[in-house]
Enzyme design. Structure first.
Site, PDB file in Angstrom:
ATOM      1  N   GLU A  89       0.909  -1.280  -0.043  1.00 44.73           N
ATOM      2  CA  GLU A  89      -0.188  -0.140   0.037  1.00 44.73           C
ATOM      3  C   GLU A  89       0.675   1.300   0.220  1.00 44.73           C
ATOM      4  O   GLU A  89       1.711   1.275   0.829  1.00 44.73           O
ATOM      5  CB  GLU A  89      -0.987  -0.162   1.340  1.00 44.73           C
ATOM      6  CG  GLU A  89      -1.909  -1.155   1.402  1.00 44.73           C
ATOM      7  CD  GLU A  89      -2.321  -1.580   2.648  1.00 44.73           C
ATOM      8  OE1 GLU A  89      -2.138  -0.992   3.338  1.00 44.73           O
ATOM      9  OE2 GLU A  89      -2.902  -2.875   2.366  1.00 44.73           O
TER      10      GLU A  89
ATOM     11  N   PHE B  37       2.256  -1.377   8.117  1.00 39.47           N
ATOM     12  CA  PHE B  37       2.807  -1.765   9.448  1.00 39.47           C
ATOM     13  C   PHE B  37       2.388  -3.102   9.853  1.00 39.47           C
ATOM     14  O   PHE B  37       1.426  -4.128   9.050  1.00 39.47           O
ATOM     15  CB  PHE B  37       1.714  -0.993  10.611  1.00 39.47           C
ATOM     16  CG  PHE B  37       2.166   0.310  10.604  1.00 39.47           C
ATOM     17  CD1 PHE B  37       2.949   0.821  11.564  1.00 39.47           C
ATOM     18  CD2 PHE B  37       1.524   1.296   9.920  1.00 39.47           C
ATOM     19  CE1 PHE B  37       3.291   2.313  11.605  1.00 39.47           C
ATOM     20  CE2 PHE B  37       1.668   2.618   9.754  1.00 39.47           C
ATOM     21  CZ  PHE B  37       3.034   3.012  10.712  1.00 39.47           C
TER      22      PHE B  37
ATOM     23  N   HIS C 120      -0.211  -0.357  15.657  1.00 37.35           N
ATOM     24  CA  HIS C 120       1.257   0.114  15.126  1.00 37.35           C
ATOM     25  C   HIS C 120       2.374   0.136  16.018  1.00 37.35           C
ATOM     26  O   HIS C 120       3.163   0.692  16.033  1.00 37.35           O
ATOM     27  CB  HIS C 120       0.928   1.763  14.645  1.00 37.35           C
ATOM     28  CG  HIS C 120       0.019   2.149  13.668  1.00 37.35           C
ATOM     29  ND1 HIS C 120      -1.589   1.945  14.106  1.00 37.35           N
ATOM     30  CD2 HIS C 120      -0.235   2.363  12.383  1.00 37.35           C
ATOM     31  CE1 HIS C 120      -2.233   2.242  13.014  1.00 37.35           C
ATOM     32  NE2 HIS C 120      -1.470   2.545  12.282  1.00 37.35           N
TER      33      HIS C 120
ATOM     34  N   GLU D 140      -4.417  -6.769   2.576  1.00 35.63           N
ATOM     35  CA  GLU D 140      -3.443  -7.608   2.726  1.00 35.63           C
ATOM     36  C   GLU D 140      -3.520  -8.711   2.376  1.00 35.63           C
ATOM     37  O   GLU D 140      -2.228  -9.472   2.106  1.00 35.63           O
ATOM     38  CB  GLU D 140      -3.261  -7.507   4.361  1.00 35.63           C
ATOM     39  CG  GLU D 140      -2.631  -6.012   4.934  1.00 35.63           C
ATOM     40  CD  GLU D 140      -3.592  -5.175   5.008  1.00 35.63           C
ATOM     41  OE1 GLU D 140      -4.576  -5.056   4.747  1.00 35.63           O
ATOM     42  OE2 GLU D 140      -3.099  -3.909   5.086  1.00 35.63           O
TER      43      GLU D 140
ATOM     44  N   PHE E 163      -0.465  -5.251  10.224  1.00 36.18           N
ATOM     45  CA  PHE E 163      -1.670  -5.560   9.554  1.00 36.18           C
ATOM     46  C   PHE E 163      -1.529  -6.938   8.784  1.00 36.18           C
ATOM     47  O   PHE E 163      -2.483  -7.426   8.084  1.00 36.18           O
ATOM     48  CB  PHE E 163      -1.699  -4.561   8.346  1.00 36.18           C
ATOM     49  CG  PHE E 163      -2.009  -3.178   8.929  1.00 36.18           C
ATOM     50  CD1 PHE E 163      -2.275  -2.863  10.098  1.00 36.18           C
ATOM     51  CD2 PHE E 163      -1.427  -2.151   8.271  1.00 36.18           C
ATOM     52  CE1 PHE E 163      -2.249  -1.474  10.379  1.00 36.18           C
ATOM     53  CE2 PHE E 163      -1.618  -0.712   8.557  1.00 36.18           C
ATOM     54  CZ  PHE E 163      -2.041  -0.421   9.718  1.00 36.18           C
ATOM     55  N   ILE E 164      -0.652  -7.542   9.142  1.00 36.61           N
ATOM     56  CA  ILE E 164      -0.228  -8.967   8.705  1.00 36.61           C
ATOM     57  C   ILE E 164      -1.406 -10.085   9.147  1.00 36.61           C
ATOM     58  O   ILE E 164      -1.677 -11.130   8.327  1.00 36.61           O
ATOM     59  CB  ILE E 164       1.161  -9.556   9.109  1.00 36.61           C
ATOM     60  CG1 ILE E 164       1.566 -10.778   8.071  1.00 36.61           C
ATOM     61  CG2 ILE E 164       1.190 -10.208  10.486  1.00 36.61           C
ATOM     62  CD1 ILE E 164       2.822 -11.301   8.345  1.00 36.61           C
TER      63      ILE E 164
END
Lengths: 349, 328
Positions: free
Chosen positions: B29, B83, B129, B60, B86-87
């Site tokens: 992104e 970040f 984050h 993602e 977000f995985i």
């Protein structure tokens, strides 16, 4: 929503690609439809008789027109990503019947070496991409294969990703189709709408009247067609292939069909409880095989005796492959720890 | 040699690998036109083009899946998580799709992908984050986990990760991005740091400190402070969390006989728990004291400064734990 008017009731076909099929093509198609049917019956039978003792058999009875109609027009260099009701697709795209049976029996020489079951196999060299049990994820992974082809300058090669109506409710289905549409990837999503995701009816999976309406949200063509009519599936697929190969982006084809059996062989009793028996009987009458046979006879190119039910060589090929698989060795236990990492690149300790 | 920041080291490694191998591409992104939220991919799209530097939608799953599908057909994709938190959206792709692919293809289809992104706390990033959930992937077969602490390692490990034939989750601690500088080799040296090799960053005699990521810097600071008290710490930077280099840990323990494990993630079930278990199970005789762990409290990483400080481990925590071990 756009539709292809291929139904014979509508008189002239919009685009009658099937008229290009020769007698030899039609013979092969007839055989392929029966191949799918016999494959299914033989494995149910093997399970029932205890010759296949492990794993589930996920039937494709009633969905043969989709399997054959979507694969027949494909070319070399095209990719497919079949799911659990598409076992014959592996063979129609170049794997051997023996390989597939070894996979079903979990043998050492199976494509997965006995590591995974049923349809979770593939062969990239033949353009067959491995799926997982998380069915929607296939759509997202397909985008990567197509991106790879784009980087190689093969923009006219397509990928046909199969999925069920239930899996259209997953996140990866959306993310994959959205990505493919944004980047105009030649992805053809074949949704086998067989009315039930395990026991859950389609109206609890999809809020729209048809699954094809989902295509609107991606700005791509969506077709809702009779999945039990080979001619309609074939013609729609040909139209979709032209669209995708021309760089116009993905296509969604909803093949309306019915799962004549349970979710898998263990589900036969319950599948006649969570579904009305009249419904099952109604769909039995729409069996794609007799319908295609009737069509062949109506063309005047075939006699009854040219269209045996089933063709004996099909039965023989499948039985031979089953016997072969049963005779082959099981994997050695220690191989369970092989193929977890690939260290051939030599950048690891 | 070039003097660069931690961030620049990662950037250069990816740049040079993309120059070296046309099969390498990246997706994420805001990585193209904008050059990434932290600027790690600045200039890549202009140089390598939009087909090799893909500005992806907020997806993602698709970002990682594109790398997986491309890897199955001969490419090497780098997926940026804006970040690393977000995985979680792409978890299935890493664990069930990428991680299993080689296994279920009978060893025929390796999946060379790198999923990378900024991780860790100490910057007021709050819940989504700041996380360090490397233990998720530490627990997953088929996936490697890398977390460097210095520019030279970040550079060499990123190159090795891109060239590796397996899915690699690459943690880049955002606290280090611009705070840490160091020399990295010139491109002509083709410098690689093999995955699975720890590095002793400071030699000492009394206590072995095993750590990785930003905590390496904390441990080195603690070691400096304790030196004045006559306590000598040996600081091992794992660099690669998986495969885990037990050899280097054991070699150090044979000398010190005392083990302190420091990690930034929640204490329970973390990487440090596995290291402690392995030592207790197989090398109990080496120990002269109980194993100690300094880690985050079993909580989220909160926003307000006093809260964040309370949850995350500090240099003081390491100093206190080491003093206790020294006195044992």
């Amino acid at each position: 929503m756009s539709r292809v008017r291929t139904g014979r009731k509508n008189g002239r076909q919009a685009v009658a690609y099937h008229e290009r099929l020769t007698k030899s093509d039609l013979q092969k198609i007839y055989r392929n439809l029966w191949f799918a049917r016999v494959f299914d019956e033989a494995l149910y039978d093997a399970k029932k008789k205890g010759r296949l003792r492990r794993g589930n058999v996920y039937g494709s009875r009633g969905q043969e027109a989709i399997i054959v109609g979507t694969t027949y027009p494909l070319e070399d260099g095209d990719f497919v990503s079949p799911i659990h009701r598409d076992m014959p697709v592996f063979i129609l795209r170049g794997m051997t019947t023996e390989e597939v049976m070894c996979q079903v029996w979990g043998k050492a020489e199976a494509p997965t070496r006995g590591k995974d079951s049923w349809s979770h196999m593939g062969d990239i060299s033949k353009g067959i991409v491995h799926s997982t049990s998380m069915l929607g994820s296939t759509i997202a992974v397909a985008c990567g294969v197509l991106w790879s082809l784009r980087l190689d300058g093969k923009r006219d090669r397509v990928l046909v990703a199969y999925t069920g109506e239930g899996a259209t409710a997953t996140g990866p289905f959306h993310e994959g189709l959205n990505f493919a549409a944004v980047h105009k990837l030649p992805l053809i999503v074949v949704v086998e709408n067989n009315q039930y995701a395990y026991s859950t009816p389609v109206e609890l999976e999809v809020p729209t009247k048809t699954v094809a309406e989902r295509a609107k949200g991606y700005g791509i063509p969506g077709y809702s067609i009779d999945g039990n009519d080979f001619i309609e599936v074939y013609n729609t697929m040909c139209a979709a292939l032209e669209h995708a190969r021309a760089g116009k982006g993905p296509v969604l084809i909803e093949c309306v069909t019915y799962r004549l059996q349970g979710h898998a062989d263990h589900d036969e009793t319950r599948a006649r409880q969570y579904r009305p028996v009249e419904e099952i009987e109604m769909w039995e009458k729409r069996d794609p095989l007799p319908r295609f046979r009737q069509y062949l006879l109506s063309t005047g190119q075939f006699t009854e005796s040219e269209l045996p039910e089933p063709p004996p060589d099909v039965v023989e090929e499948i039985q031979r492959a089953i016997e072969y698989a049963i005779s082959r060795p099981d994997p050695e236990p220690h191989t369970a720890l092989e193929d977890i990492y690939d260290e051939s690149a030599g950048v690891s300790k | 040699m070039r003097e660069v920041t931690f961030l620049e080291a990662i950037r250069l490694a990816m740049w040079e690998e993309m120059e070296r191998d046309p099969n390498v591409f990246m997706i994420g992104e805001d990585i193209g036109r904008m050059g990434g939220a932290f600027g790690v991919t600045a200039g890549f799209m202009e140089h390598f083009g939009a087909d090799r530097v893909i500005d992806a939608p907020i997806s993602e799953t698709a970002i990682i899946a594109v790398c997986v599908g491309a890897a199955a057909t001969g490419k090497r994709g780098i997926a940026e998580m804006q970040f690393i938190d977000f995985i979680s959206y792409g978890f299935d792709q890493v664990v069930n799709v990428a991680g299993t692919f080689l296994y279920r293809s009978g060893g025929k289809t390796p999946i060379p992908i790198v999923v990378r992104g900024p991780s860790g706390g100490y910057v007021g990033g709050s819940l989504y984050h700041s996380q360090q959930f490397e233990a998720w992937f530490f627990h997953t077969p088929g996936v490697k986990v890398v977390q460097p602490a210095f520019p030279d390692d970040a550079y060499g490990l990123m190159k090795a990760s891109i060239r590796d034939n397996n899915p690699v989750v690459f943690y880049e601690h955002k606290y280090l991005y611009r705070r840490v500088k160091g020399a990295i080799p010139d491109p002509s040296e083709d410098y690689i740091v093999k995955l699975g090799e720890a590095r002793v960053r400071r030699y000492g005699d009394d206590i072995t400190v095993v750590t990785y990521g930003a905590m390496v810097h904390f441990a080195l600071e603690a070691a400096q402070r304790l030196e004045k008290e006559g306590v000598s710490l040996e600081v091992i930077d794992l660099r690669t969390v998986k495969p885990l280099d037990m050899e280097t840990i054991l070699k150090s323990l044979e000398k010190t006989s005392k083990l302190l494990i420091v990690y930034e993630a929640p204490k329970t079930g973390g990487v440090g728990a596995e290291i402690a278990a392995r030592i207790a199970e197989h090398s109990f005789e080496l120990l002269d004291a109980p194993i100690k762990r300094v880690a985050a409290k079993d909580a989220f990483v909160p926003f307000a400064e006093p809260l964040e400080k309370f949850v995350l481990p500090s240099v003081d925590d390491i100093v206190f734990a080491a003093r206790e071990l020294a006195a044992y």
